[in-house]
Design an enzyme around this catalytic site. Structure first.
Site: not given
Ligand SMILES: Cc1cn([C@H]2C[C@H](O)[C@@H](COP(=O)(O)OP(=O)(O)O[C@H]3O[C@H](CO)[C@@H](O)[C@H](O)[C@H]3O)O2)c(=O)[nH]c1=O
Length: 349
Positions: A131-133, A156, A160
């Protein structure tokens, strides 16, 4: 015949990779190893489950003796390792689950591959999907490149990052032939509705609040999952040994802008008046350690291997939203079925 082990193949990205390999390479035998945790779902592969070059194996990469025996039995030529705990919020609640699967699980696979290929690495390859994270957070400017220093902020991304380091260490120490990719945020069909896009699609359909973390001014770079699978195919076959490639969509969105876009698409699809779905937007407490911005410089894979995304964000979102609207049973099963305990606890309070 090549025997390829794909780990985590019943999950979101993994299922797209398994489908691509099974349908494109009839000469390969594809083994899909998945523990079928809450995010793994064999429904994702119903269309290819009877193909003669496909075998499903239920098993856990944290089980050392199981993995050792599996490699001895099947004599894999290649490993594409996607099995992982992937949700940042879950890692904040339970870091150890991430250490077990992402670190120990990866090391188990590395050990098994190293032993199996000890006398002959010709034509063998261990491909680690990351992941880029791992690079941490960008400010308003700049892009992650393959030489950006690691600076993970969540349990997380720390897990990774650790697994990436182990893969490179096995390359240096034992001569294990590996390639590694770090990808941006994926979206598309089969995405478990805990991540931003599928969670919000589901909540709009069911008229539930859309919980935007903090002020919503966080930025992510979005890539359609099928384009990620195409990149994985390319890197597996044409990537240079011991190299890393960043994969991204050249497609940065602030969360709040993306959520507004999604709301307007959903208004249109559901025949709601303009602005109806956006009324569900609710600003909630921020994610601890929330990374401000991820953005990938995907020039290396673009220039060296000729990869670029095949769909625009508008096209990808259209496909994704239509898929969720046409697969209400899938959504219902994963949010209320036997794998849905966490989902219920978190999102159906
Ligand atoms: C679930 C959720 C997320 N968010 C925000 C948090 C982040 O800034 C953005 C995207 O969140 P997430 O969909 O959880 O994805 P994020 O934390 O960026 O990580 C994803 O992207 C990564 C790659 O960048 C992957 O390695 C991870 O496995 C994947 O889960 O939206 C909200 O504002 N509300 C929410 O309920």
């Amino acid at each position: 015949m090549k025997k390829i082990l794909i780990t985590g193949g019943a999950g979101f990205i993994g299922s797209h990779v398994v489908r691509l390999f099974v349908t494109k390479y009839s000469e390969y035998q594809i083994y899909n190893l998945d523990a079928l945790t809450y995010a793994g779902n064999l429904e994702n592969l119903a269309d290819i489950e009877n193909e003669p070059n496909y075998t499903f194996l239920k098993g856990d990469i944290t089980d050392e003796s199981y993995i050792t025996n599996l490699f001895e039995k099947h004599q894999f030529d290649g490993v594409i390792h996607l099995a992982a705990e992937s949700h940042v919020d879950r890692s904040i609640e339970d870091p150890m689950a991430f250490v077990k699967t992402n670190v120990i699980g990866t090391v188990n696979l590395l050990n098994a591959a190293r032993k199996l290929w000890a006398n002959n690495t010709e034509g063998k390859r261990f491909y680690h999907i990351s992941t880029d994270e791992v690079y941490g957070s960008l400010g308003a400017e700049g892009l992650f490149t393959e030489t950006t220093s690691y600076d993970p902020n969540s349990p997380y991304s720390a897990s990774k990052a650790s697994s990436d380091h182990f893969v490179r260490a096995y390359g240096e120490t034992y001569g294990l032939p590996y390639v590694l990719t770090n990808c941006s945020n994926n979206y598309g069909p089969n995405h478990f509705p805990e991540k931003l896009i599928p969670l919000f699609i589901n909540n709009i359909i069911t008229n539930k609040a859309l919980p935007v973390y903090g002020d919503g001014n966080y930025t992510r770079d979005w890539l359609f999952v099928v384009d990620h699978a195409r990149a994985i195919d390319l890197v597996f076959h044409e990537g240079i040994n011991h190299e890393t490639y960043n994969i991204g969509g050249f497609n940065e969105w602030k969360n709040i802008d993306l959520v507004q876009l999604l709301c307007s698409i959903m208004d249109d699809k559901l025949g709601r008046v303009v602005g109806e779905s956006a009324k569900l937007i609710t600003y909630v407490k921020d994610r601890p350690g929330h990374d401000l911005r991820y953005a990938i410089d995907a020039n290396k894979i673009n220039k060296q291997l000729g990869w670029e995304p095949s769909v625009t964000f508008e096209q990808g979102l259209e496909i994704t939203v239509n898929w969720y609207l046409n697969n209400a049973d899938w959504l219902n099963n994963v949010t209320t079925g036997e794998y849905a305990t966490y989902y219920k606890k978190q999102y159906l309070k």
